[in-house]
Design a protein around this motif. Structure first.
Motif, PDB file in Angstrom:
ATOM      1  N   ARG A 271      -0.030  -2.028  -7.835  1.00 30.71           N
ATOM      2  CA  ARG A 271       1.035  -3.012  -7.629  1.00 30.71           C
ATOM      3  C   ARG A 271       1.834  -2.734  -6.361  1.00 30.71           C
ATOM      4  O   ARG A 271       2.178  -3.645  -5.608  1.00 30.71           O
ATOM      5  CB  ARG A 271       1.932  -3.061  -8.873  1.00 30.71           C
ATOM      6  N   VAL A 272       2.130  -1.480  -6.113  1.00 31.25           N
ATOM      7  CA  VAL A 272       2.871  -1.119  -4.911  1.00 31.25           C
ATOM      8  C   VAL A 272       2.069  -1.453  -3.663  1.00 31.25           C
ATOM      9  O   VAL A 272       2.598  -2.035  -2.702  1.00 31.25           O
ATOM     10  CB  VAL A 272       3.243   0.376  -4.943  1.00 31.25           C
ATOM     11  N   GLU A 273       0.796  -1.109  -3.668  1.00 29.83           N
ATOM     12  CA  GLU A 273      -0.026  -1.359  -2.481  1.00 29.83           C
ATOM     13  C   GLU A 273      -0.193  -2.853  -2.223  1.00 29.83           C
ATOM     14  O   GLU A 273      -0.118  -3.312  -1.080  1.00 29.83           O
ATOM     15  CB  GLU A 273      -1.379  -0.672  -2.643  1.00 29.83           C
ATOM     16  N   LYS A 274      -0.393  -3.633  -3.269  1.00 31.46           N
ATOM     17  CA  LYS A 274      -0.557  -5.083  -3.085  1.00 31.46           C
ATOM     18  C   LYS A 274       0.742  -5.749  -2.656  1.00 31.46           C
ATOM     19  O   LYS A 274       0.754  -6.609  -1.773  1.00 31.46           O
ATOM     20  CB  LYS A 274      -1.089  -5.714  -4.378  1.00 31.46           C
TER      21      LYS A 274
ATOM     22  N   ILE B  95       1.982   0.222   2.424  1.00 29.79           N
ATOM     23  CA  ILE B  95       2.086   1.472   1.676  1.00 29.79           C
ATOM     24  C   ILE B  95       0.715   1.812   1.119  1.00 29.79           C
ATOM     25  O   ILE B  95       0.019   0.963   0.566  1.00 29.79           O
ATOM     26  CB  ILE B  95       3.095   1.350   0.511  1.00 29.79           C
ATOM     27  N   LYS B  96       0.328   3.073   1.263  1.00 34.07           N
ATOM     28  CA  LYS B  96      -0.900   3.599   0.693  1.00 34.07           C
ATOM     29  C   LYS B  96      -0.521   4.819  -0.136  1.00 34.07           C
ATOM     30  O   LYS B  96       0.109   5.744   0.379  1.00 34.07           O
ATOM     31  CB  LYS B  96      -1.884   3.998   1.798  1.00 34.07           C
ATOM     32  N   VAL B  97      -0.865   4.802  -1.427  1.00 27.61           N
ATOM     33  CA  VAL B  97      -0.513   5.905  -2.311  1.00 27.61           C
ATOM     34  C   VAL B  97      -1.726   6.783  -2.551  1.00 27.61           C
ATOM     35  O   VAL B  97      -2.772   6.307  -3.004  1.00 27.61           O
ATOM     36  CB  VAL B  97       0.043   5.388  -3.655  1.00 27.61           C
TER      37      VAL B  97
ATOM     38  N   ASP C  53      14.857  12.056   0.539  1.00 25.04           N
ATOM     39  CA  ASP C  53      14.757  11.841   1.987  1.00 25.04           C
ATOM     40  C   ASP C  53      13.662  10.828   2.297  1.00 25.04           C
ATOM     41  O   ASP C  53      13.824   9.962   3.162  1.00 25.04           O
ATOM     42  CB  ASP C  53      14.456  13.163   2.707  1.00 25.04           C
ATOM     43  N   PHE C  54      12.551  10.951   1.587  1.00 28.14           N
ATOM     44  CA  PHE C  54      11.445  10.020   1.792  1.00 28.14           C
ATOM     45  C   PHE C  54      11.882   8.588   1.479  1.00 28.14           C
ATOM     46  O   PHE C  54      11.622   7.659   2.255  1.00 28.14           O
ATOM     47  CB  PHE C  54      10.261  10.419   0.915  1.00 28.14           C
ATOM     48  N   MET C  55      12.568   8.419   0.364  1.00 22.60           N
ATOM     49  CA  MET C  55      13.010   7.069  -0.027  1.00 22.60           C
ATOM     50  C   MET C  55      14.074   6.536   0.935  1.00 22.60           C
ATOM     51  O   MET C  55      14.066   5.349   1.302  1.00 22.60           O
ATOM     52  CB  MET C  55      13.550   7.092  -1.443  1.00 22.60           C
ATOM     53  N   ASP C  56      14.994   7.395   1.363  1.00 24.06           N
ATOM     54  CA  ASP C  56      16.057   6.961   2.275  1.00 24.06           C
ATOM     55  C   ASP C  56      15.502   6.498   3.617  1.00 24.06           C
ATOM     56  O   ASP C  56      16.094   5.641   4.282  1.00 24.06           O
ATOM     57  CB  ASP C  56      17.066   8.088   2.502  1.00 24.06           C
TER      58      ASP C  56
ATOM     59  N   ASP D  65      12.760  -3.116   2.402  1.00 20.03           N
ATOM     60  CA  ASP D  65      11.811  -3.863   1.571  1.00 20.03           C
ATOM     61  C   ASP D  65      10.774  -2.940   0.947  1.00 20.03           C
ATOM     62  O   ASP D  65      10.358  -3.132  -0.199  1.00 20.03           O
ATOM     63  CB  ASP D  65      11.155  -4.996   2.362  1.00 20.03           C
ATOM     64  N   LEU D  66      10.366  -1.894   1.674  1.00 24.91           N
ATOM     65  CA  LEU D  66       9.390  -0.963   1.117  1.00 24.91           C
ATOM     66  C   LEU D  66      10.014  -0.112   0.012  1.00 24.91           C
ATOM     67  O   LEU D  66       9.372   0.165  -1.011  1.00 24.91           O
ATOM     68  CB  LEU D  66       8.809  -0.065   2.203  1.00 24.91           C
ATOM     69  N   ARG D  67      11.264   0.271   0.196  1.00 22.52           N
ATOM     70  CA  ARG D  67      11.940   1.013  -0.876  1.00 22.52           C
ATOM     71  C   ARG D  67      12.055   0.137  -2.123  1.00 22.52           C
ATOM     72  O   ARG D  67      11.850   0.603  -3.241  1.00 22.52           O
ATOM     73  CB  ARG D  67      13.321   1.481  -0.427  1.00 22.52           C
ATOM     74  N   ALA D  68      12.387  -1.130  -1.927  1.00 26.75           N
ATOM     75  CA  ALA D  68      12.491  -2.044  -3.069  1.00 26.75           C
ATOM     76  C   ALA D  68      11.160  -2.156  -3.794  1.00 26.75           C
ATOM     77  O   ALA D  68      11.112  -2.204  -5.036  1.00 26.75           O
ATOM     78  CB  ALA D  68      12.972  -3.418  -2.603  1.00 26.75           C
ATOM     79  N   ILE D  69      10.068  -2.179  -3.043  1.00 25.43           N
ATOM     80  CA  ILE D  69       8.746  -2.267  -3.664  1.00 25.43           C
ATOM     81  C   ILE D  69       8.449  -1.001  -4.462  1.00 25.43           C
ATOM     82  O   ILE D  69       7.933  -1.068  -5.591  1.00 25.43           O
ATOM     83  CB  ILE D  69       7.675  -2.505  -2.580  1.00 25.43           C
ATOM     84  N   MET D  70       8.770   0.161  -3.909  1.00 27.59           N
ATOM     85  CA  MET D  70       8.554   1.414  -4.630  1.00 27.59           C
ATOM     86  C   MET D  70       9.359   1.449  -5.924  1.00 27.59           C
ATOM     87  O   MET D  70       8.873   1.906  -6.970  1.00 27.59           O
ATOM     88  CB  MET D  70       8.948   2.604  -3.744  1.00 27.59           C
ATOM     89  N   GLU D  71      10.601   0.966  -5.862  1.00 28.46           N
ATOM     90  CA  GLU D  71      11.464   1.000  -7.046  1.00 28.46           C
ATOM     91  C   GLU D  71      11.074  -0.068  -8.059  1.00 28.46           C
ATOM     92  O   GLU D  71      10.882   0.218  -9.247  1.00 28.46           O
ATOM     93  CB  GLU D  71      12.927   0.835  -6.633  1.00 28.46           C
ATOM     94  N   HIS D  72      10.939  -1.311  -7.612  1.00 26.58           N
ATOM     95  CA  HIS D  72      10.651  -2.398  -8.551  1.00 26.58           C
ATOM     96  C   HIS D  72       9.200  -2.367  -9.026  1.00 26.58           C
ATOM     97  O   HIS D  72       8.868  -2.972 -10.051  1.00 26.58           O
ATOM     98  CB  HIS D  72      10.989  -3.747  -7.917  1.00 26.58           C
ATOM     99  N   GLY D  73       8.363  -1.633  -8.304  1.00 26.43           N
ATOM    100  CA  GLY D  73       7.012  -1.414  -8.788  1.00 26.43           C
ATOM    101  C   GLY D  73       6.992  -0.680 -10.121  1.00 26.43           C
ATOM    102  O   GLY D  73       6.063  -0.847 -10.923  1.00 26.43           O
TER     103      GLY D  73
END
Length: 383
Positions: free
Chosen positions: A70-73, A79-81, A269-272, A277-285
């Motif tokens: 979900r995060v990658e899409k 983002i690549k996990v 630090d990574f999230m900050d 928009d990418l942080r939102a995707i990581m969180e709402h994912g």
């Protein structure tokens, strides 16, 4: 940069985090500098090194992949996990330290795995149930103040460089696997038993000798006689571990871990340094995966429970009422001791206030689903 061209050495010196913060969205001269060779950098995905606390074969790795997908899409490939199983970088119980230190960027685990650092960690999953179900308690995290209390615990009280979120309201965990049938508290007295978090303290207070082991070590410990009985979490994981090969008596429904959720850990630090928009995707994912995990779990857990019964000859029963009542009494005693810690009392007060109000509504509003099931599928459930 004053119009000067960017050298290869300068490009190589740009760290991932500084690039995330400046290179992708930078304006003016910085943006102009990316029009030539450095433009390739803007197309490179952010690689997130994420380790779980689960063996590669466990169903929870499949559920972690649902988050990754979900995060990658949603990020459109930005983002690549890099998802890794337990032990790939650190041991299953060490992911909190690894995320804090930046050895990995993220982890998929449960908070009970690091309660040895602070017992309050177990309250965010493996704590007193108070009558609230797993969805009730996950809702407390997001609507009842739990998320802020978790931040206070990890960042303020413990000084950890992490951001943590919870997802997937796990079905109440089975009491577990026993070599011999049990009918009451006297039958578990003295047994060597595997569980984690505050559940370990709970069951120890009820006369069991408790070992806290990662999932991948449970069945070998049973085979060697290190433990006599155990719980992990669910029929699918237990079946993949080979629980049915070392015990045949499986007891479902227990108060020892009745409202747990996955813990998604991120290096702060990574999230900050991520774009908003990418942080939102990581969180709402996390929220998106929570829904997917729930549907996936109900499908697999129920199907695998039938396989355990029908194909492996497992005797599946509900935990005896005598043990359930003893668990509640033991929780009451433990709570009194735990609340000598002001922060733990603060969390428990918050949970009690939420459960008292929300579960009052839930219980009054819920029809008797067991009655309806028995009406349409008579004789299926044990009497």
């Amino acid at each position: 940069m004053g119009g000067k061209s960017v050298t290869d050495s300068q490009v190589q010196s740009v760290s991932r985090r500084s690039f995330l913060k400046k290179g992708v969205v930078g304006g003016g001269a910085a943006a102009a500098a990316t029009l030539a060779a450095p433009a390739v950098l803007a197309q490179s995905p952010v690689v997130v090194k994420m380790q779980t606390s689960w063996p590669a074969s466990d169903i929870w790795m499949d559920m972690a992949r649902q988050y990754v997908e979900r995060v990658e899409k949603m990020s459109g490939g930005r983002i690549k996990v890099d998802l890794l199983p337990a032990g790939a970088v650190v041991a299953a119980f060490q992911v909190m330290d690894a995320v804090n230190d930046g050895v990995i960027d993220a982890a998929h685990s449960v908070s009970a795995y690091w309660y040895g650092k602070n017992k309050a960690a177990s309250l965010f999953g493996t704590g007193p149930v108070f009558g609230g179900n797993p969805t009730t308690m996950l809702s407390w995290f997001y609507q009842g103040g739990g998320r802020e209390l978790y931040r206070e615990l990890t960042q303020d009280n413990m000084g950890l460089n992490v951001v943590g979120l919870l997802g997937f309201p796990m079905p109440a965990q089975p009491f577990g696997w026993f070599t011999n049938p049990i009918s009451g508290v006297s039958d578990i007295n003295g047994l060597k038993y595997r569980t984690v978090g505050l559940a370990a303290d709970l069951m120890q207070s009820m006369g069991m000798s408790v070992a806290q082991l990662p999932g991948g070590e449970i069945v070998p410990a049973m085979e060697r006689g290190v433990i006599d009985a155990f719980e992990f979490n669910n029929p699918s994981s237990d079946m993949r571990f080979g629980a049915q090969d070392v015990a045949k008596n499986y007891y479902l429904g227990s108060y020892h871990q009745a409202s747990e959720a996955f813990e998604f850990l991120f290096n702060k630090d990574f999230m900050d340094d991520l774009d908003d928009d990418l942080r939102a995707i990581m969180e709402h994912g996390v929220e998106a995966a929570s829904t997917a995990n729930t549907a996936f779990a109900l499908d697999n857990y129920s199907a695998d429970l039938q396989k355990l019964q029908n194909e492996s000859g497992v005797n599946v029963q509900q935990t005896p009422q005598d043990i359930l009542e003893a668990q509640l009494d033991a929780w009451s005693e433990m709570i009194t001791e735990l609340e000598s810690d002001p922060f733990i009392k603060k969390v428990l007060d918050s949970q009690r206030e939420w459960v008292e109000r929300v579960t009052y509504y839930e219980l009054l509003n819920s029809p008797d689903y067991r009655l309806a099931y028995n009406h349409f599928f008579p004789g299926k459930l044990p009497s």
